[in-house]
Scaffold this motif. Structure first.
Motif, PDB file in Angstrom:
ATOM      1  N   UNK A  11      24.465  16.287  40.835  1.00 16.22           N
ATOM      2  CA  UNK A  11      25.612  15.419  41.157  1.00 16.22           C
ATOM      3  C   UNK A  11      26.442  15.153  39.909  1.00 16.22           C
ATOM      4  N   UNK A  12      25.780  14.834  38.783  1.00 13.39           N
ATOM      5  CA  UNK A  12      26.527  14.585  37.546  1.00 13.39           C
ATOM      6  C   UNK A  12      27.222  15.841  37.051  1.00 13.39           C
ATOM      7  N   UNK A  13      26.639  17.010  37.287  1.00 12.61           N
ATOM      8  CA  UNK A  13      27.275  18.266  36.920  1.00 12.61           C
ATOM      9  C   UNK A  13      28.491  18.523  37.818  1.00 12.61           C
ATOM     10  N   UNK A  34      30.280  16.376  39.334  1.00 10.70           N
ATOM     11  CA  UNK A  34      31.330  15.393  39.040  1.00 10.70           C
ATOM     12  C   UNK A  34      31.919  15.586  37.641  1.00 10.70           C
ATOM     13  N   UNK A  35      31.496  16.645  36.949  1.00 11.17           N
ATOM     14  CA  UNK A  35      31.977  17.001  35.609  1.00 11.17           C
ATOM     15  C   UNK A  35      31.646  15.948  34.544  1.00 11.17           C
ATOM     16  N   UNK A  36      30.560  15.199  34.757  1.00 12.63           N
ATOM     17  CA  UNK A  36      30.079  14.307  33.712  1.00 12.63           C
ATOM     18  C   UNK A  36      29.233  15.070  32.704  1.00 12.63           C
ATOM     19  N   UNK A  37      28.545  16.108  33.179  1.00 14.97           N
ATOM     20  CA  UNK A  37      27.648  16.906  32.363  1.00 14.97           C
ATOM     21  C   UNK A  37      27.935  18.376  32.568  1.00 14.97           C
ATOM     22  N   UNK A  78      22.270  19.081  32.767  1.00 20.39           N
ATOM     23  CA  UNK A  78      21.611  18.665  34.011  1.00 20.39           C
ATOM     24  C   UNK A  78      20.227  19.294  34.117  1.00 20.39           C
ATOM     25  N   UNK A  79      20.134  20.563  33.750  1.00 22.85           N
ATOM     26  CA  UNK A  79      18.824  21.236  33.793  1.00 22.85           C
ATOM     27  C   UNK A  79      17.880  20.654  32.744  1.00 22.85           C
TER      28      UNK A  79
END
Length: 149
Positions: free
Chosen positions: A96-98, A100-103, A108-109
């Motif tokens: 989800x954070x990936x 949403x372009x936060x990470x 994320x991995x």
């Protein structure tokens, strides 16, 4: 700290430190966390957790081992179930954070890997039962926020 906490820390701390150092160096040099590092980290964790699971099964259900290794501890089977839940939630949160372009995808991995490798006994699980790695996530964002300020 009882024997099982000490054993888990002893087994996982070197891998966590090595992965942390290598991923930091890789991220600084190339701007990416290598997939091979993530895969090797998961294999490392799977090997240790499989060994601990087999020991726990043998220790609990074998009368022979229970007699001769009476003073040794084994993991409760709920630990492995909680570990799977924690890792799956960490994977979903990382995706989800990936998305949403936060990470980046590598971050994320890496978060999922660290959630898998950090023993659940490290966290205080009184308030966050199913996703104790949320504390790891909060610490990451707190440090990032302090650096940005």
């Amino acid at each position: 700290m009882n024997q099982i906490n000490l054993l888990l820390n002893f087994l996982f701390l070197p891998g966590i430190l090595l992965i942390g150092i290598l991923s930091t160096l890789s991220d600084i040099k190339t701007g990416k966390v290598k997939n091979s590092l993530i895969k090797n980290g998961f294999w490392y964790g799977l090997l240790i957790y499989l060994s601990l699971f087999l020991w726990s099964v043998a220790r609990k259900y074998s009368g022979f081992l229970a007699i001769f290794f009476r003073d040794t501890y084994y993991l409760n089977f709920n630990y492995f179930f909680d570990l799977i839940i924690n890792t799956v939630i960490a994977l979903v949160v990382g995706i989800v954070l990936w998305k949403l372009n936060f990470w980046a995808a590598g971050d994320a991995k890496l978060f999922t890997l660290l959630s898998f490798l950090v023993p659940l006994t490290v966290y205080s699980r009184e308030k966050i039962i199913y996703f104790p790695s949320f504390i790891l996530l909060l610490n990451i964002y707190t440090i990032c926020l302090l650096c940005l300020i």
